[in-house]
Design a protein around this motif. Structure first.
Motif, mmCIF file in Angstrom:
data_model
loop_
_atom_site.group_PDB
_atom_site.id
_atom_site.type_symbol
_atom_site.label_atom_id
_atom_site.label_comp_id
_atom_site.label_asym_id
_atom_site.label_seq_id
_atom_site.Cartn_x
_atom_site.Cartn_y
_atom_site.Cartn_z
ATOM 1 N N LEU A 152 0.538 -1.606 -0.162
ATOM 2 C CA LEU A 152 0.132 -0.177 0.707
ATOM 3 C C LEU A 152 0.455 1.201 0.080
ATOM 4 O O LEU A 152 1.034 1.976 -0.218
ATOM 5 N N ALA A 153 1.770 1.443 0.736
ATOM 6 C CA ALA A 153 3.649 2.354 1.106
ATOM 7 C C ALA A 153 3.587 2.997 -0.587
ATOM 8 O O ALA A 153 3.966 3.449 -0.530
ATOM 9 N N CYS A 154 3.636 1.945 -0.901
ATOM 10 C CA CYS A 154 5.544 1.847 -2.363
ATOM 11 C C CYS A 154 3.562 2.332 -2.996
ATOM 12 O O CYS A 154 3.760 3.236 -3.731
ATOM 13 N N ALA A 155 2.339 1.763 -3.467
ATOM 14 C CA ALA A 155 1.458 1.937 -4.206
ATOM 15 C C ALA A 155 1.069 3.266 -3.981
ATOM 16 O O ALA A 155 1.201 4.226 -5.389
ATOM 17 N N ALA A 156 1.103 3.798 -2.903
ATOM 18 C CA ALA A 156 0.739 5.041 -3.322
ATOM 19 C C ALA A 156 1.540 6.616 -3.113
ATOM 20 O O ALA A 156 1.628 7.379 -4.016
ATOM 21 N N ASP A 157 3.167 6.393 -3.088
ATOM 22 C CA ASP A 157 3.646 6.705 -3.502
ATOM 23 C C ASP A 157 4.135 7.038 -4.723
ATOM 24 O O ASP A 157 4.122 7.908 -4.996
ATOM 25 N N ALA A 428 11.366 -4.822 -3.612
ATOM 26 C CA ALA A 428 10.769 -5.636 -2.934
ATOM 27 C C ALA A 428 11.298 -5.278 -1.262
ATOM 28 O O ALA A 428 11.815 -4.965 -0.931
ATOM 29 N N GLY A 429 10.018 -5.494 -0.368
ATOM 30 C CA GLY A 429 9.972 -4.739 1.196
ATOM 31 C C GLY A 429 8.954 -6.171 2.021
ATOM 32 O O GLY A 429 7.995 -6.189 1.367
ATOM 33 N N ALA A 437 7.842 -9.459 10.280
ATOM 34 C CA ALA A 437 8.606 -7.822 11.648
ATOM 35 C C ALA A 437 7.157 -7.170 12.442
ATOM 36 O O ALA A 437 6.502 -7.864 12.618
ATOM 37 N N THR A 438 7.257 -6.003 11.337
ATOM 38 C CA THR A 438 5.979 -5.408 11.417
ATOM 39 C C THR A 438 5.214 -3.917 11.136
ATOM 40 O O THR A 438 6.637 -4.465 9.706
ATOM 41 N N VAL A 439 4.477 -3.870 11.157
ATOM 42 C CA VAL A 439 3.561 -2.639 10.283
ATOM 43 C C VAL A 439 4.193 -1.455 9.338
ATOM 44 O O VAL A 439 4.804 -0.952 8.747
ATOM 45 N N ILE A 440 5.042 -1.239 10.675
ATOM 46 C CA ILE A 440 5.806 0.386 10.170
ATOM 47 C C ILE A 440 6.959 -0.242 9.325
ATOM 48 O O ILE A 440 7.222 0.469 8.505
ATOM 49 N N LEU A 441 7.836 -1.533 9.857
ATOM 50 C CA LEU A 441 8.891 -1.701 8.877
ATOM 51 C C LEU A 441 8.449 -2.204 7.796
ATOM 52 O O LEU A 441 8.981 -1.424 6.826
ATOM 53 N N ALA A 442 7.353 -2.692 7.484
ATOM 54 C CA ALA A 442 7.001 -3.024 6.242
ATOM 55 C C ALA A 442 6.460 -1.537 5.569
ATOM 56 O O ALA A 442 6.971 -1.399 3.827
ATOM 57 N N MET A 443 5.754 -0.368 6.037
ATOM 58 C CA MET A 443 5.189 0.377 5.496
ATOM 59 C C MET A 443 6.640 0.766 4.732
ATOM 60 O O MET A 443 7.042 1.720 3.407
ATOM 61 N N GLY A 444 7.605 1.551 5.751
ATOM 62 C CA GLY A 444 8.833 2.230 5.469
ATOM 63 C C GLY A 444 9.745 1.496 4.383
ATOM 64 O O GLY A 444 9.965 2.492 3.770
ATOM 65 N N ALA A 445 9.669 -0.170 4.182
ATOM 66 C CA ALA A 445 10.218 -0.774 3.404
ATOM 67 C C ALA A 445 9.530 -0.488 2.006
ATOM 68 O O ALA A 445 10.522 0.237 0.919
ATOM 69 N N GLY A 446 8.073 0.076 2.324
ATOM 70 C CA GLY A 446 7.426 -0.109 0.629
ATOM 71 C C GLY A 446 8.004 1.491 0.033
ATOM 72 O O GLY A 446 8.339 1.899 -1.009
ATOM 73 N N ARG A 447 7.872 2.444 1.214
ATOM 74 C CA ARG A 447 7.922 3.907 0.541
ATOM 75 C C ARG A 447 9.795 3.906 -0.135
ATOM 76 O O ARG A 447 9.942 4.746 -0.812
ATOM 77 N N LYS A 448 10.248 3.231 0.794
ATOM 78 C CA LYS A 448 12.265 3.210 0.143
ATOM 79 C C LYS A 448 12.087 3.547 -0.672
ATOM 80 O O LYS A 448 12.383 3.112 -2.013
ATOM 81 N N ALA A 452 12.769 4.581 -5.157
ATOM 82 C CA ALA A 452 14.094 4.166 -5.188
ATOM 83 C C ALA A 452 14.013 4.021 -6.992
ATOM 84 O O ALA A 452 14.259 4.068 -8.140
ATOM 85 N N ILE A 453 12.100 3.493 -7.152
ATOM 86 C CA ILE A 453 11.775 3.349 -8.585
ATOM 87 C C ILE A 453 11.010 4.444 -8.983
ATOM 88 O O ILE A 453 11.267 4.842 -9.956
#
Ligand code: FAD
Ligand code: SF4
Length: 459
Positions: A152-157, A428-429, A437-448, A452-453
Motif C-alpha cells: 500500500l505504501a509503495c503504491a501510494a507514493d 521487494a520489501g 516483522a512489523t507494520v511500520i517496518l513494512a510501510m517504511g520498506a515500501g516507501r524506500k 528508488a523506483i
C-alpha cells in the motif's frame, strides 16, 4: 521539572469486551489529547525520534497538537508515515519511541506517543478522500504484488508521483495482515483499514484481487506490461512444532484461525464460513499473533483460553498492551512450559507439556529455555492453536526460478539502499524480505522502494 502522570487511554470494560468484537481501546478525546500533548517537553535532542523506525518528527507533531492544529500535526506525521491511524494502534511503541522518551523513568511515564499518533491519524480519516487530487499520469506503469502495508505504501507514493499503479492481491480483500490477521477489536476494518485503501482508490490505483502472482499471472507477463515491479507478498506461511499429534482434529495454525475469523467474517453469527472454537483452548506462542488468536478464541468460544509459552513473561514478544488486555479478559498465561505432544484419538483432548527453566542467553540474546527432567504434565484441551511464527510463502520462489535471489530462509534478497532485488527493475520489501516483522517496518520498506523506483523511472 514537574511530574505529571501519563494520561490513560480509555478502554471497553473487560467483562463486556470479551463478548464482542468492537474496538477495545477507545483512544483519546480532544481534552485528554491536549493534556497529554502538553506533557512533551520538546527535547533539544529528542531520543523518541531515534526510537521510531521511520523517524517521525514526534516533538514537531506534538507541538502542533499543543496549538490545537491537527492539520499541521497530520502533515508532519505524513512526511514519514502514511498510516498513522494504523501504526498508532498497532506499533510496539513501548519498545520504540516511548522506550526512549525522557519522561519515561522519573517524570510520570513516557509521553503516550502512540495514542497521540492514533488521535491525529483518526482525525486524518475523518477528512476522507475529498482533498485528494488524482495526479496527472506520466505514462509509466508499476505493478505491486500484495496489498499489505508495504504494498500500500509503495503504491501510494508511486501513484502520487504520477505512475499508473496496479496492485495484485491473492485474497478477495485488500490490506494483507491488516485485513486478514489483526482482529477487528484491535484494528477496525471499516473505520480504519478500508478508509486507508479508499485513499489509494482516490489516487487512481487499480486493485486486481483474487490474483496470485506466480500462478494466475507470471512475473514474465508482469515484466512485459510494467516498467517496475514491487513485491510485498509478506510472510504468510505458518510454522508448526512438528510434535506427535499435531495433525489431530482441533489443531490449526493461528493464521488459518484468524483468517477464517477476520477475512471470512466467521466470528459473525450469520457467517457462511464455519469456524471451530473449543471450550478449552491452548494457544502456543506469545507474540501478537498468539494474543490475537487467544482473544479471538475467548470471544467466539467463551471458554477457558491458555497461552502456553516456553520462556518467562519478560521475554514475551507481544505488545505490552495486548498482554495486559488479554489478561484482563481472563486469558491465562502458562509460562515456562513447552508442549511435547498433542494427545487424542481423532480429536485433540489434551496437551502434554514439560516445565522449562531459563539457562544462558542464546543467539537472540534471550535466556535459553531448557526442559526440567521429569516435569511432564497434561492440560485438558479441545482445541490447540499454533502461533509460532511465519515465513514467506514459497509460491513466488517456486515460480520465478533463478530470476532473483532468495536467502536460505526463503526471504527475498535486496539492496539495502534501494530495496531492488538482484533482478533489475524488480523491488521487494516488508515481511517478504525481513521475515515476520512489523507494520511500520513494512510501510517504511515500501516507501524506500517507491523512492528508488521513482528516481530510476524519472531518469
Ligand atoms: P502482509 O501484510 O503479509 O501482506 C502481504 C499480502 O500479499 C497479503 O495480502 C497476501 O495475500 C499477498 N500475497 C502474498 N503472495 C502473493 C502473490 N503471490 N500474489 C498476490 N498477492 C500475494 N505488526 C505490528 O507492527 N503490530 C502488531 O500488533 C502486529 N500484529 C500482528 C498480528 C497478526 C495476527 C499478524 C499475522 C501479524 C501482526 N503484525 C503486527 C505483523 C505485521 O502485520 C506484518 O509485519 C506486516 O503486515 C507485513 O506487511 P507486508 O506488506 O510485508 O505483508
Ligand atoms: Fe517529547 Fe518524550 Fe520526545 Fe522529549 S523524548 S520530545 S518529551 S516525546
Amino acid at each position: 521539572m514537574e511530574i505529571v502522570e501519563r494520561h490513560k487511554v480509555k478502554a471497553q470494560d473487560p467483562e463486556v469486551r470479551s463478548h464482542n468484537f468492537d474496538e477495545v481501546s477507545l483512544g483519546f478525546d480532544d481534552e485528554t489529547a491536549l493534556l497529554e500533548a502538553q506533557r512533551c517537553i520538546n527535547c533539544k535532542n529528542p531520543q523518541c525520534v531515534q526510537g521510531c523506525p521511520v523517524n517521525i518528527n514526534i516533538p514537531g507533531f506534538i507541538a502542533k497538537l499543543k496549538e490545537k492544529d491537527k492539520d499541521g500535526a497530520l502533515s508532519i506525521i505524513n512526511e514519514s508515515s502514511l498510516l498513522p491511524a494504523i501504526c498508532g494502534r498497532v506499533c510496539p511503541q513501548e519498545r520504540q519511541c516511548e522506550e526512549r522518551c525522557i519522561r519515561k523513568l522519573k517524570l510520570g511515564g513516557s509521553v503516550a506517543i502512540g495514542a497521540l499518533e492514533r488521535y491525529v491519524g483518526d482525525y486524518g480519516l475523518t477528512k476522507g478522500t475529498k482533498d485528494i487530487v488524482k495526479p496527472q499520469k506520466n505514462g509509466k506503469r508499476v505493478a505491486v504484488v500484495g496489498s499489505g502495508p508495504s504494498g500500500l505504501a509503495c503504491a501510494a507514493d508511486c501513484a502520487k508521483a504520477g505512475f499508473d499503479v496496479t496492485i495484485f492481491e491473492a485474497f478477495h480483500k485488500a490490506g494483507g495482515v491488516l485485513t486478514y490477521g489483526i482482529p477487528e477489536f484491535r484494528l477496525p476494518k471499516d473505520k480504519v483499514v478500508k478508509k486507508e485503501i479508499e485513499k489509494l482508490n482516490a489516487l487512481g490505483v487499480t486493485f486486481k484481487l483474487n490474483t496470485i502472482v506466480g500462478k494466475t499471472i507470471t512475473f514474465d507477463e508482469l515484466e512485459e506490461e510494467f516498467d517496475a515491479i514491487f513485491i510485498g507478498s509478506g510472510a504468510g506461511l505458518p510454522m508448526f512444532m512438528n510434535i506427535p499429534g499435531e495433525n489431530l482434529n482441533g489443531v490449526s495454525s493461528a493464521n488459518e484461525f484468524l483468517t477464517r475469523s477476520n477475512l471470512m467474517g466467521a466470528y459473525k453469527e450469520d457467517a457462511i464460513t464455519p469456524i471451530y472454537c473449543g471450550k478449552k483452548v491452548a494457544v502456543i506462542g506469545a507474540g501478537n499473533v498468539a494474543m490475537d488468536a487467544a482473544r479471538t478464541a475467548k470471544r467466539i468460544g467463551g471458554g477457558e483460553v491458555y497461552i502456553i509459552y516456553r520462556r518467562s513473561r519478560e521475554e514475551m514478544p507481544a505488545r505490552a498492551e495486548e498482554i495486559e488486555h488479554a489478561e484482563e479478559e481472563g486469558i491465562k498465561l502458562v509460562l515456562l512450559t513447552n508442549p511435547v505432544e498433542m494427545l487424542g484419538d481423532k480429536q485433540v483432548t489434551a496437551l502434554k507439556c514439560v516445565k522449562m527453566a531459563l539457562g544462558e542467553p542464546d543467539a537472540s540474546g534471550r535466556r535459553r529455555p531448557e526442559p526440567i527432567e521429569g516435569s511432564e504434565f497434561e492440560i485438558e484441551v479441545d482445541q490447540v492453536i499454533v502461533a509460532l511464527g511465519t515465513s514467506p510463502n514459497p509460491i513466488i520462489r517456486n515460480s520465478v526460478g533463478n530470476m532473483f535471489e532468495f536467502s536460505k530462509k526463503g526471504t527475498i534478497v535486496v539492496n539495502e539502499e534501494t530495496n531492488m532485488t538482484t533482478h533489475e527493475g524488480i523491488y521487494a520489501g516488508g515481511d517478504a524480505v525481513t521475515g515476520a516483522a512489523t507494520v511500520i517496518l513494512a510501510m517504511g520498506a515500501g516507501r524506500k522502494a517507491a523512492k528508488a523506483i521513482i528516481e530510476k523511472l524519472s531518469k
